[in-house]
Structure formats: structure tokens, C-alpha cells
Design a protein around this motif. Sequence first.
Motif, PDB file in Angstrom:
ATOM      1  N   GLY A 185      19.755 -66.591  61.866  1.00 50.96           N
ATOM      2  CA  GLY A 185      20.641 -66.743  60.498  1.00 50.96           C
ATOM      3  C   GLY A 185      20.447 -65.907  59.221  1.00 50.96           C
ATOM      4  N   VAL A 186      19.479 -64.636  59.363  1.00 51.99           N
ATOM      5  CA  VAL A 186      19.456 -63.714  58.417  1.00 51.99           C
ATOM      6  C   VAL A 186      20.077 -62.576  58.583  1.00 51.99           C
ATOM      7  N   VAL A 187      20.819 -62.012  57.807  1.00 48.93           N
ATOM      8  CA  VAL A 187      21.592 -60.541  57.984  1.00 48.93           C
ATOM      9  C   VAL A 187      20.678 -59.542  57.554  1.00 48.93           C
ATOM     10  N   TYR A 188      20.312 -58.554  58.457  1.00 49.06           N
ATOM     11  CA  TYR A 188      19.659 -57.349  58.050  1.00 49.06           C
ATOM     12  C   TYR A 188      20.513 -56.079  58.224  1.00 49.06           C
ATOM     13  N   ILE A 189      20.597 -55.293  57.038  1.00 49.94           N
ATOM     14  CA  ILE A 189      21.421 -54.125  57.118  1.00 49.94           C
ATOM     15  C   ILE A 189      20.219 -53.041  56.788  1.00 49.94           C
ATOM     16  N   SER A 190      20.070 -52.183  57.628  1.00 49.73           N
ATOM     17  CA  SER A 190      18.978 -51.314  57.240  1.00 49.73           C
ATOM     18  C   SER A 190      19.788 -49.731  57.387  1.00 49.73           C
ATOM     19  N   LEU A 191      19.338 -49.117  56.319  1.00 48.36           N
ATOM     20  CA  LEU A 191      19.880 -47.947  56.039  1.00 48.36           C
ATOM     21  C   LEU A 191      18.540 -46.801  55.816  1.00 48.36           C
ATOM     22  N   ALA A 192      18.694 -45.689  56.367  1.00 43.96           N
ATOM     23  CA  ALA A 192      17.554 -44.491  56.170  1.00 43.96           C
ATOM     24  C   ALA A 192      17.447 -43.959  54.847  1.00 43.96           C
TER      25      ALA A 192
END
Length: 288
Positions: free
Chosen positions: A150-157
Motif C-alpha cells: 500500500g505504500v508507493v516508492y519512487i527511487s531516483l539515483a
Amino acid sequence: MKIRLLVPVLLVVAIAGQSCVSSKKYKELDANYTQLQNSTNDLSMKYQNSERALAVANSQIKSLDDRLTQERANSAALKDALDKCLNASSQGNVNISKLVDEINRSNSYIKELIAAKNKSDSLNMVLTNNLTRSLSQSEMQDVNVQVLKGVVYISLADNMLYKSGSYEVSDRAGETLSKIAKIIKDYSTYDVLIEGNTDNVPITQKNIRNNWDLSALRASSVVQSLQNNYGVDPKRLTAGGRGEYNPIASNDTPAGKAQNRRTQIIITPKLDQFMELIGKAPAEQPKQ
């Protein structure tokens, strides 16, 4: 997955007697420090609420799995007993009828458990589709979105977002952050945590003490860029840093270090919104 959010203390190392740091720079860093300190209490409360909600969901899913396993075992035992009865005397005819009824009830209950579990599993797909609907297919190739419980993770270098060896957001990061802002603004009531992470190589800049400071400053830079350049409501944003203590890969290789140097944008629905999503999830998975 337990999200342990450790908001570092941003210490501005700008001693009035040192000539290498100007008074203006000292005040700027001190303002950042105060801002992050104020964010700490808010982040801690949101983290605790999320932990409670996730704990409830995890407990329900584990209970469903346990009950499903038990019912399948019961069904297998009943079928085995039925086979034995078929080879027994006529006295077993009464028992066969009872066993058939029990098997039917067990199979019906198994179907209910499977449907409930599929509904929980489908929440991730529902939330991903809802939160990324503002992005085109080509834009999705540049933004890594993952949903866990239920939690959104957006990962950026870090090399996508920051100038080399700095916490300042680079010019080339604008296009990527504009896409992130689309997702955030599309769901204007969700809470957003910007979380900085580093590898384990010590920072050497004079005005930054350690990787805790660097990760928090980088998160703060992204928060301010989202606010000032893309109109995201700052009341929804929290900046935090986890330094080198939340690695996703080994720091023994350059590739591992590169993966650990990242900024995560975490979008979390409130508990009532999460329950609303449960109502939207399909009761059964489509047949293949």
C-alpha cells in the motif's frame, strides 16, 4: 516491510569565528536545520501511523495464509478418509455422506480464503495504476515506481538529481521532478516523504559533517524544488535523511555504492484512504 524512518539531525557546522563560511551561508544552513527539526516530529507521527496500518494488513494476510494452508490440509485428509470408506463395508455409507458434506463445506471456505487473499494482493496493482495514471508510457520508463503493502516508492539515483559531490539539484533533474510532481499532485491528499540515502564513503566537505547531513540536505533540496518549481503544497512534504544506514546493495563494489546513493520519494495514503482502496480492489483475479 517495516519502514524505519530515522530523521537525522542536520547540524550546520558554521562557526562564527571561521573565515571559510560566510554569515549568510551560516544563516541559510541554520534555517535548513530548523526546518528539518520541525519536520522530524511530523515524520515520526506519520511513520507510527503507517507502521500500525501495515502491521494490521500484514497480520490479516498472514492469518489468511495460515487458515488457507490448514483448510487445504483438512480437505486432503477428508478426501483420503473418503477413499478408505469407499473400500469399506456398507456401514461406511453413512460416513461417506457426512464426509462429502464436510468436503463441500471445506472447499467453499477455501474459495473464500483465496478470494480474500487475491483481494489483498490486487491492492498493489490498484494503487500503482491510480498513482501513475498521469504518466505516459514513455515517462514511466524514466520513473521507477514500486508499491509494497500500500505504500508507493519512487527511487531516483543521485547522479540523476544532484550536481557531483553536492546536495544542490541539477538542471537536468527538472524533467524527472516534473513527472514526480504529476504523481504527487494527482493525489493531493496523500502524504509524501522525501528520503535521502548515501553509500558508506565519508563526505569531505567542510560545511557537511557526515552522510547523515548530506542525505538530509539532499532530501530538503528536492522538497524545496517540488514546492518552488512545480507547485506542490509544502504542507504535504516531509524531508528526511537516512545516511548510509539503509543500503539496498553491498557497498563493497562501485555498482553497489551507486545503488545505495539514491533519493526515495515515498507516497503514503492515510488509513481511511487505504481502506477505500480495499473497496475498489477486485474480489477475484481474472482467469488466465
